[in-house]
Design a protein around this motif. Sequence first.
Motif, PDB file in Angstrom:
ATOM      1  N   LYS A   1       0.813  -1.213   0.000  1.00  0.00           N
ATOM      2  CA  LYS A   1       0.000   0.000   0.000  1.00  0.00           C
ATOM      3  C   LYS A   1       0.841   1.254   0.000  1.00  0.00           C
ATOM      4  O   LYS A   1       0.503   2.246   0.622  1.00  0.00           O
ATOM      5  CB  LYS A   1      -0.929  -0.009   1.222  1.00  0.00           C
TER       6      LYS A   1
ATOM      7  N   GLY B   1      -8.638  18.072  10.114  1.00  0.00           N
ATOM      8  CA  GLY B   1      -8.970  17.076   9.091  1.00  0.00           C
ATOM      9  C   GLY B   1      -8.686  17.514   7.674  1.00  0.00           C
ATOM     10  O   GLY B   1      -9.024  16.821   6.729  1.00  0.00           O
TER      11      GLY B   1
ATOM     12  N   ALA C   1      -4.055  16.436   5.976  1.00  0.00           N
ATOM     13  CA  ALA C   1      -3.556  15.194   5.381  1.00  0.00           C
ATOM     14  C   ALA C   1      -3.765  15.150   3.865  1.00  0.00           C
ATOM     15  O   ALA C   1      -2.818  14.906   3.116  1.00  0.00           O
ATOM     16  CB  ALA C   1      -4.184  13.994   6.071  1.00  0.00           C
ATOM     17  N   PRO C   2      -4.979  15.412   3.356  1.00  0.00           N
ATOM     18  CA  PRO C   2      -5.136  15.393   1.908  1.00  0.00           C
ATOM     19  C   PRO C   2      -4.262  16.427   1.188  1.00  0.00           C
ATOM     20  O   PRO C   2      -3.758  16.150   0.099  1.00  0.00           O
ATOM     21  CB  PRO C   2      -6.614  15.718   1.681  1.00  0.00           C
TER      22      PRO C   2
ATOM     23  N   ARG D   1      -0.788  15.123   0.959  1.00  0.00           N
ATOM     24  CA  ARG D   1      -0.763  14.080  -0.074  1.00  0.00           C
ATOM     25  C   ARG D   1      -0.686  14.710  -1.449  1.00  0.00           C
ATOM     26  O   ARG D   1       0.040  14.265  -2.316  1.00  0.00           O
ATOM     27  CB  ARG D   1      -2.013  13.212   0.019  1.00  0.00           C
TER      28      ARG D   1
ATOM     29  N   LEU E   1       0.577  18.134  12.807  1.00  0.00           N
ATOM     30  CA  LEU E   1       0.624  16.725  13.162  1.00  0.00           C
ATOM     31  C   LEU E   1      -0.095  15.880  12.109  1.00  0.00           C
ATOM     32  O   LEU E   1       0.395  14.834  11.688  1.00  0.00           O
ATOM     33  CB  LEU E   1      -0.048  16.567  14.521  1.00  0.00           C
ATOM     34  N   GLU E   2      -1.246  16.361  11.663  1.00  0.00           N
ATOM     35  CA  GLU E   2      -1.988  15.618  10.638  1.00  0.00           C
ATOM     36  C   GLU E   2      -1.137  15.441   9.385  1.00  0.00           C
ATOM     37  O   GLU E   2      -1.104  14.376   8.770  1.00  0.00           O
ATOM     38  CB  GLU E   2      -3.276  16.364  10.269  1.00  0.00           C
TER      39      GLU E   2
ATOM     40  N   TYR F   1       2.203  12.909   9.621  1.00  0.00           N
ATOM     41  CA  TYR F   1       2.094  11.461   9.393  1.00  0.00           C
ATOM     42  C   TYR F   1       2.205  11.130   7.917  1.00  0.00           C
ATOM     43  O   TYR F   1       2.829  10.154   7.530  1.00  0.00           O
ATOM     44  CB  TYR F   1       0.780  10.922   9.954  1.00  0.00           C
ATOM     45  N   VAL F   2       1.594  11.953   7.081  1.00  0.00           N
ATOM     46  CA  VAL F   2       1.645  11.714   5.645  1.00  0.00           C
ATOM     47  C   VAL F   2       3.066  11.906   5.130  1.00  0.00           C
ATOM     48  O   VAL F   2       3.591  11.078   4.379  1.00  0.00           O
ATOM     49  CB  VAL F   2       0.673  12.662   4.907  1.00  0.00           C
TER      50      VAL F   2
ATOM     51  N   GLN G   1       4.758  16.292  20.283  1.00  0.00           N
ATOM     52  CA  GLN G   1       4.348  15.138  19.473  1.00  0.00           C
ATOM     53  C   GLN G   1       4.763  15.264  18.013  1.00  0.00           C
ATOM     54  O   GLN G   1       4.938  14.277  17.321  1.00  0.00           O
ATOM     55  CB  GLN G   1       2.828  15.007  19.510  1.00  0.00           C
TER      56      GLN G   1
ATOM     57  N   ASN H   1      -4.110  10.966  17.308  1.00  0.00           N
ATOM     58  CA  ASN H   1      -3.166  11.011  16.197  1.00  0.00           C
ATOM     59  C   ASN H   1      -2.527   9.648  15.974  1.00  0.00           C
ATOM     60  O   ASN H   1      -2.589   8.782  16.825  1.00  0.00           O
ATOM     61  CB  ASN H   1      -2.084  12.041  16.490  1.00  0.00           C
ATOM     62  N   GLY H   2      -1.924   9.499  14.806  1.00  0.00           N
ATOM     63  CA  GLY H   2      -1.227   8.277  14.509  1.00  0.00           C
ATOM     64  C   GLY H   2      -2.130   7.067  14.331  1.00  0.00           C
ATOM     65  O   GLY H   2      -1.781   5.942  14.662  1.00  0.00           O
TER      66      GLY H   2
ATOM     67  N   ASP I   1      -3.253   3.819   8.698  1.00  0.00           N
ATOM     68  CA  ASP I   1      -4.029   4.139   7.480  1.00  0.00           C
ATOM     69  C   ASP I   1      -4.537   2.876   6.787  1.00  0.00           C
ATOM     70  O   ASP I   1      -4.000   2.429   5.791  1.00  0.00           O
ATOM     71  CB  ASP I   1      -3.243   5.034   6.522  1.00  0.00           C
TER      72      ASP I   1
ATOM     73  N   PHE J   1     -12.993   7.602   7.660  1.00  0.00           N
ATOM     74  CA  PHE J   1     -12.346   8.912   7.625  1.00  0.00           C
ATOM     75  C   PHE J   1     -11.123   8.929   8.540  1.00  0.00           C
ATOM     76  O   PHE J   1     -10.046   9.400   8.161  1.00  0.00           O
ATOM     77  CB  PHE J   1     -13.365   9.975   8.054  1.00  0.00           C
TER      78      PHE J   1
ATOM     79  N   LEU K   1      -8.306   7.106   7.128  1.00  0.00           N
ATOM     80  CA  LEU K   1      -7.767   7.697   5.902  1.00  0.00           C
ATOM     81  C   LEU K   1      -6.814   8.822   6.261  1.00  0.00           C
ATOM     82  O   LEU K   1      -5.743   8.977   5.684  1.00  0.00           O
ATOM     83  CB  LEU K   1      -8.919   8.226   5.035  1.00  0.00           C
ATOM     84  N   ASN K   2      -7.222   9.617   7.258  1.00  0.00           N
ATOM     85  CA  ASN K   2      -6.478  10.835   7.581  1.00  0.00           C
ATOM     86  C   ASN K   2      -5.448  10.671   8.678  1.00  0.00           C
ATOM     87  O   ASN K   2      -4.771  11.620   9.008  1.00  0.00           O
ATOM     88  CB  ASN K   2      -7.455  11.924   8.016  1.00  0.00           C
ATOM     89  N   ASN K   3      -5.359   9.520   9.301  1.00  0.00           N
ATOM     90  CA  ASN K   3      -4.406   9.250  10.375  1.00  0.00           C
ATOM     91  C   ASN K   3      -4.651  10.036  11.654  1.00  0.00           C
ATOM     92  O   ASN K   3      -4.026   9.776  12.666  1.00  0.00           O
ATOM     93  CB  ASN K   3      -2.950   9.512   9.964  1.00  0.00           C
ATOM     94  N   SER K   4      -5.503  11.038  11.601  1.00  0.00           N
ATOM     95  CA  SER K   4      -5.736  11.775  12.839  1.00  0.00           C
ATOM     96  C   SER K   4      -7.143  12.355  12.828  1.00  0.00           C
ATOM     97  O   SER K   4      -7.684  12.674  11.776  1.00  0.00           O
ATOM     98  CB  SER K   4      -4.707  12.881  13.003  1.00  0.00           C
TER      99      SER K   4
END
Lengths: 301, 402, 318
Positions: free
Chosen positions: B41, B107, B110-111, B114, B135-136, B139-140, B157, C156-157, C160, C229, C232-235
């Motif tokens: 993945k 929220g 992250a996108p 990406r 933070l969001e 991770y990506v 964190q 968080n974390g 995915d 969701f 998908l977003n990890n957080s």
Amino acid sequence: MTELLQQVINGLSMGAIYALIALGYTMVYGVLRFINFAHSDVFMLGAFVAYYTARAFGRWGFVMGGYLGGIAILLLSMTACAVVGIVIERLAYRPLRRRSTLTVLITAIGVSLLLQNGGQLVFGVNPKAFPDIFPSSTLNLGGLVINSNQLVVLGVAIALLSALHWIVQHTRIGTAMRAVSFNATAASLVGIDTNRIISFTFGMGSALAGAGGVLYAMNYPSIEPLMGNSPGLKAFIAAVLGGIGSLPGAALGGMLLGFVETGVSGTRWSTFRDAIAFAILIGILLFRPAGLLGRNRVEKV
Amino acid sequence: MIWKGWPELGFDRHSRRYSRITWLLFAGCYLSLVGCRQESKTGGLATTNNVESIRIGEFSSLTGPLAGLGQYTHMGVQLALEEINAAGGLEGRPFEVLAEDTGSKAGTAAPLVRKLIARDHVVALIGEGASGRCLEGAYVAQGAGIPLVSPAATDPQVTAVGDCIFRVCYTDPFQGTVMAKFAREQLKAKRIGLLVDASSSYSVGLVDFFKKRLLADGGEVAGEQRYNAGDKDFRAQLTALKATHPEAIFAPCYFGDAGLILRQARELGLTTPMLGGDGWEAPELVEIAGLAAEGALFPVHFSVSSTVESSRHFVEQFTQRFHKPPTGVSALGYDTMKLIADSIRRAGSTDKTAVREALRSTKNWTGVTGVLTLDEERNARKPATIVRVEQGRLVFVTIVEP
Amino acid sequence: MPSWLNRSQLLLMATLAVVGIAQSLSGRLDSYILSVAMGVGINIILASSLNLINGFTGQFSLGHAGFMAVGAYTAAVLTGRLAPQWSPLFGGQVFLLFPAALIVGGIVAALAGALVGAPSLRLKGDYLAIVTLGFGEIIKVIFQNLEFVGGAKGLNGIPDYSNLLWVFGTAAITVYTVWALLNSSYGRGFLAVADDEIAAEAMGLNTTRYKMVAFVVGAFFAGIAGGLFAHLNNSINPSGFDFNKSIEIVVMVILGGMGRHIGVILAAILLTVLTEMLREFGDYRMVIYSVLLILLMLTRPQGLFIWPTRKAARRQNA
């Protein structure tokens, strides 16, 4: 004891502002049966109009800081908001008059987003310092601290509420408003120009929101384009709490909410404040589905 | 054709059994398919060598309630970018910053990250200043192995996410500890009142570390009051705090709230020193609070009145370019961009691993916010400057070393 | 066509198969496209499930984001915090653990739905709207104050686990379930409640129960969407599930034409892709979005994708 009195005063000034905004929600609901989500952003506009006029006044060399100047700014900003309210109704809501209220609701959300995001572009995103448009001083009554602005807020709010009451109860146009609210079709049958009345209602509601915005900004002199969200939502709760469509209900709801909020704020439950406001609303609606002073509509089959 | 008939749910018993068997078989195939797919993945990342300019991705709160933070940072980044490119970029290759807006909303980061990585093939990322959104995105970025440097995310964190995440500012534990130490040692305050924005991770984090240090140093919490984002009325909380007779009040938050808190505290007759966090720093703080801002104490990343040559140069350039003075986060944004450019130069390539290693070996690098060394946890090691508001200006009080 | 499957079941199966193939090819797509696609899928689930409540049953709910939050938090806690205890049950296999977590998330959200629905469904129209809005906000505030799930910092974390297969598989099942539910003989009652509640009651329908079922089923799928969701977003963060999120979903349902299956799906796709495309415009993005929203409502108030059906057209021609 002093602390309690202090909280009562804080609650009163908060509640008065909620009441002013709630009236706008409830008036529009009374004639059009829909929740005008853009109302809280007209409130924000009120504060910004006052901010810019105050600055312009200052630049043109008017004497600032007197009561007269303050009242002039307040009236100007109310007028501007009334115009904005009427224009919004004319452009965005009137074409949808015969559509379901949900459709109008989404349009209202669109208008609200437009005002907020347009505001961020035009006014900038950073909080701005709102000037003292009324002479400001702090009164200390034996440990009890009152900012003169809090008194001005209370005075202006009471004056506006009385004026509104007089207009609705004792003038021709007020009678027409009540008629439209009672039954729009019947009102138009007896020769009332419903469109004009609706425009007028929007104008008045928006003027009140504008006044609320100015008073709010005086009390909390940091204004930004998203400032309407939180008080708007509270005022909306207040309107429903008091019985949406009922003017005294909105005033009562606003005051009640102001007190509850300040009451909760100083305690360890302060972070649950919004949740508590909603919980009270839900509780009241479950026992009195039409709100505190709302009339229960009889369903016709 | 298939849309025309409405399906009915009533079947006879015979067909229902077949239906069930079919569904079971189908579910079996489906799950085994998922099982096979789960391991692989990761694909889908492209390299960057086919583009002319060197692309750096930036995600920040350009609109929404935290837009002040995001825009000041972005201006710093932009100034650095213009200077770098005016000096010829990296051996003639210009840099390009692609800025994306998180709208201050949870929220959304992250996108965006990406997109920056997969679509725009950025070499490195400049993270959001607000810790939550950063933070969001972290991770990506970590998942893709793209180095991310945050100008102002102070939550510990953030860099703990992995070896690709860096920051050029100090952290909340450091900041909270420094303020507690300062209150105990310099102000000699013992009982301290706390005012927390319970909906902000920044505020909550700072107060946690402040409390820890305060208690360890023999201080005590006079009272702790909480509020939520969007509040404008702190009188109730302040009235309650006043009743506990604190010797100082610590209220870490962003400057919009801070201005009102200071003003209302003075109105209520609270005369104790007011302490804040780095979020207090902005010209608007003094504008909103007016006279009530006098005496407020908070740490900054960068002092506008600094006499160091590079800092002075930065303030001049910034003011000329944007017609207003920079804030601490502008300076951090500026340093972030410069550091990334320098690391790419040191790495000698735009390969993500090489850039990461170059960032990791940053030692005694001179930026406008001071001399910076990135430690093993990829955090900046540098002292905190504490300032006080005097006659509307920020005046240097002391430097607290890490 | 095999006689033991009806058309819509076949369609569902075909969709699932297509999604499966898409997933096996997804390694070739860039991860941005993938995440937007998954965002679309999650919004389809949210919009379709809200459509059951708002569109088909006519109950105006503004609290969908709250149920989404419940599902998101439950599933994330299960896969993240409790995974060490749980995963042996599933042989450590993600493809078994994840759906289990999603379903538990959905069930907890459904319970929340029942809890909210039981008192509030006696209210009508705008009053119901404000009460559901209130419950949504209360849920948000509760998560903000729960230290166990990170409070204001959020969780968080989160691993995915979400991929095209899970997201669109669930979306297909959601749409199918709503569709099948409405077209069963039981489900006709939902439409009756929406049409005329008093008449439905007079006919002997237990309208409260119908409303409750719609609410619980809607909340269940919202919870599952929340779980997807989160993975998908990890957080996740409580402030991401506020009133504005609920409004976003309501807009999809209304633009899709209230109580239209396909229309609502198309609206969910359109709005998700639109917000991504508007990124080009930077600061002007939300202004353009709001102007578009107003114009769409003014020009197509009945919903974006409502055309006269072929049958109606034929009738007109005849």
